[in-house]
Design an enzyme around this catalytic site. Structure first.
Site, mmCIF file in Angstrom:
data_model
loop_
_atom_site.group_PDB
_atom_site.id
_atom_site.type_symbol
_atom_site.label_atom_id
_atom_site.label_comp_id
_atom_site.label_asym_id
_atom_site.label_seq_id
_atom_site.Cartn_x
_atom_site.Cartn_y
_atom_site.Cartn_z
ATOM 1 C CG ASP A 1 -16.453 -49.407 -4.326
ATOM 2 O OD1 ASP A 1 -16.616 -49.795 -5.490
ATOM 3 O OD2 ASP A 1 -15.788 -50.029 -3.476
ATOM 4 C CG ASP A 2 -19.805 -51.474 -6.818
ATOM 5 O OD1 ASP A 2 -18.718 -51.204 -7.362
ATOM 6 O OD2 ASP A 2 -20.185 -52.639 -6.595
ATOM 7 C CB CYS B 1 -13.520 -52.219 -7.839
ATOM 8 S SG CYS B 1 -15.178 -52.514 -7.213
ATOM 9 N NE ARG C 1 -11.739 -48.875 -6.591
ATOM 10 C CZ ARG C 1 -12.331 -48.141 -5.634
ATOM 11 N NH1 ARG C 1 -11.580 -47.498 -4.764
ATOM 12 N NH2 ARG C 1 -13.635 -48.075 -5.537
ATOM 13 C CE LYS D 1 -12.535 -51.106 -3.880
ATOM 14 N NZ LYS D 1 -13.886 -51.575 -4.232
ATOM 15 C CG HIS E 1 -9.823 -53.550 -5.251
ATOM 16 N ND1 HIS E 1 -11.066 -53.524 -5.841
ATOM 17 C CD2 HIS E 1 -9.493 -54.870 -5.140
ATOM 18 C CE1 HIS E 1 -11.486 -54.752 -6.052
ATOM 19 N NE2 HIS E 1 -10.553 -55.590 -5.642
ATOM 20 C CG HIS F 1 -18.609 -52.668 -3.290
ATOM 21 N ND1 HIS F 1 -18.955 -53.925 -2.874
ATOM 22 C CD2 HIS F 1 -17.828 -52.844 -4.388
ATOM 23 C CE1 HIS F 1 -18.401 -54.832 -3.681
ATOM 24 N NE2 HIS F 1 -17.718 -54.199 -4.616
ATOM 25 C CG ASP G 1 -15.620 -48.015 -8.368
ATOM 26 O OD1 ASP G 1 -16.854 -47.916 -8.206
ATOM 27 O OD2 ASP G 1 -14.972 -48.995 -7.956
ATOM 28 C CG ASN G 2 -18.130 -50.156 -10.510
ATOM 29 O OD1 ASN G 2 -17.067 -50.444 -9.964
ATOM 30 N ND2 ASN G 2 -19.310 -50.366 -9.935
ATOM 31 C CE LYS H 1 -18.312 -54.236 -9.443
ATOM 32 N NZ LYS H 1 -18.288 -54.417 -7.974
HETATM 33 CA CA LIG Z 1 -16.643 -50.477 -7.632
#
Ligand SMILES: [Ca+2]
Length: 531
Positions: A13-14, A51, A55, A108, A110, A199, A303-304, A367
């Site tokens: 994540d991130d 995010c 997803r 996660k 989201h 993240h 994811d980014n 991001k």
């Molecule tokens: Ca993310």
């Protein structure tokens, strides 16, 4: 045991393009590096800049705007996106479940606007047999909100001393695999292992942070140069690849008055990534111990890109659902406070723009944006029984998140359904990557992105990209992934052609204009999305 592979889809994540070891980073990631050494890496795989949209696309094989989650998990109906996965799409676990797979999510989600009452956009109602993890997008690693087991809130579990979310995600993934092997061992399984690391907030175990003491003292300018050199040496980028110029908003390291505090922030970020890698190692060890590893397709990606959000106190107060106190009742200090030691439960900080710039080396932006820094991710895949490409090889075909669902279904021998219940679903937007992962060169397809009005299309040798409100830029992207040399003025016919393709795509996929989205943000009273 089934001939069909188990599938483990690992999402960070991130995390930026060049943070992990096998993509040029300083961070120790022996388990992700093992996947790369025994598997394959893609050098031009793309996520969708944020995010929830990433997803949504990962889970459905469609573009985020098509499935209800264009921005985040906010219900902005009737004018904006619903913030829930719509009924008119099929998820990876739904398709694999129909083909006889057991399906598990640890981490996660989201992708639900309502995180209180069970509803059709919860993971347990979108194909997952079992769910441990969080419904919301970010939060404390010591005391996360919306922590669930299946459809039951279990936030109380985190009150135990020593509990830490990254470890809990790994522990539950191991449990799911062990229980599966015991109870349904003949069937294949799909595990979606969706970490929230790295993240923000910067939360990590002190012993992990200690391993990075001094590792970032050279500062982002020197470290960006070192990362590019390693990326070139490794062959992830060509030797013609330039380093994007330092973002003018990032100070020269030598002029930075907060060197010691900044170095500490990056040490904690590195520890977050390292802890995730350790968890991946435990999952791999479990599969190996149970004799399942070599017929498991393991995919790792982010994811980014690295996140430039500086958590000032006003932003945290307005935008972040913060726990006011630690488990011991100590107050949590919100936001980035220079000099305050990052990492503990009593803090809530981010690593900020300058380190995100390092994370996204050698690219521009972060991001939210669809320049390379926002959307380029490592993608590592390991499946000894099923992939015939040379071990450790690099593959340069460009792909994006819509290509993951067709790839996983292809590996499983599962069909993509044309309906979900009584409802017709759109055809999958992507294509299987298995031919590429088996060493073929099937050629590229057009790729498209939109997030908050930031737009891009990649076609053949070209990438057309713009930040919202600015003119299109055109890059010869195969050699200029730093997006340093804008060729729009020299090739107006290419700009016109790609812009027309983009508009056709945006119309077809239901992209909502930025102006409408901003108006909805303002009406919600939560302020603009952070930039
Ligand atoms: Ca993310």
């Amino acid at each position: 045991m089934s001939d069909r592979p188990d599938i483990v889809l690992v999402l960070a994540d991130d995390m930026g393009f060049s943070d992990v070891g096998c993509y040029g980073g300083e961070i120790e990631t022996p388990n992700i590096d093992r996947l790369a050494a025994e598997g394959v890496r893609l050098t031009q795989f793309y996520n969708t800049a944020r995010c929830s949209p990433s997803r949504a696309s990962l889970m459905t094989g469609l573009h985020p705007h098509q499935v209800g989650v264009g921005i985040l998990n906010f219900d902005d109906t009737p004018d904006g996106y619903p913030g829930d996965l719509t009924a008119e799409c099929v998820t990876v676990p739904e398709a694999l479940g129909a083909a006889g797979y057991a399906t598990y999510l640890s981490g996660k989600w989201h992708l639900s606007s309502d995180m209180e009452t069970p509803n059709p956009s919860w993971p347990t109602r979108r194909g997952f047999d079992r769910f441990f993890g969080t419904l919301e997008g970010a939060g404390s690693f010591y005391r996360p909100r919306t922590l669930m087991r299946d459809e039951t809130n279990v936030e109380h579990e985190a009150e135990q001393p020593g509990w830490f979310y990254t470890d809990a995600i790994s522990d539950n993934a191991v449990s799911f695999i062990e229980e599966h092997d015991r109870d349904r061992g003949e069937d294949p399984f799909f595990l979606y292992l969706a970490y929230t690391a790295p993240h923000w907030p910067l939360h990590a175990h002190p012993e992990d942070v200690a391993k990075y003491a001094g590792r970032f003292d050279a500062g982002w300018d020197t470290l960006r140069e070192e990362r590019l050199a390693r990326l070139v040496k490794e062959g992830v980028v060509g030797d013609e690849q330039e380093l994007a110029a330092r973002d003018p908003r990032v100070p020269a390291w030598d002029d930075n008055p907060e060197k010691a505090w900044d170095a500490r922030r990056m040490e904690v970020y590195a520890a977050q990534v390292a802890r995730m890698d350790q968890g991946i190692g435990r999952v791999l060890d479990t599969l190996e111990r149970l004799g399942r590893l070599d017929n498991t397709l393991v995919v790792f990606l982010s994811d980014n890109g690295g996140c430039a959000e500086e958590l000032d106190v006003d932003f945290v107060t307005a935008f972040v659902p913060l726990q006011d106190t630690t488990r011991e009742g100590e107050p949590v200090v919100p936001g980035n406070v220079p000099g305050l030691e990052p990492g503990s439960e009593a803090t809530y900080m981010s690593y900020g723009r300058s380190w995100a710039h390092l994370s996204n080396t050698p690219f521009r932006e972060y991001k939210h944006w669809v320049h390379e820094g926002g959307i380029a991710t490592p993608l590592v895949a390991r499946w000894p029984r099923g992939l015939s490409a040379e071990r450790g090889s690099l593959h340069r075909e460009p792909f994006q998140l819509t290509d993951v669902l067709p790839t996983l279904l292809d590996a499983a021998g599962a069909a993509y359904p044309s309906t979900r219940g009584e409802v017709a679903v759109p055809p999958a937007e992507g294509r299987s990557m298995l031919p590429t992962l088996n060493g073929a060169h099937p050629g590229s397809a057009d790729l498209f992105w939109e997030h908050e009005g930031n737009s891009a299309v990649r076609s053949g040798p070209w990438k057309l990209v713009r930040k919202h409100g600015t003119p299109w830029e055109l890059y010869a992207i195969e050699s200029d992934r730093a997006e340093a040399h804008d060729l729009a003025a020299e090739h107006p016919e290419v700009v016109e052609d790609l812009a027309a393709r983009y508009e056709t795509w945006a119309q077809r996929c239901g992209v909502i204009p930025r102006e409408v989205v901003l108006d909805l943000y303002a009406r919600r009273g939560k302020g603009l999305p952070p930039e």
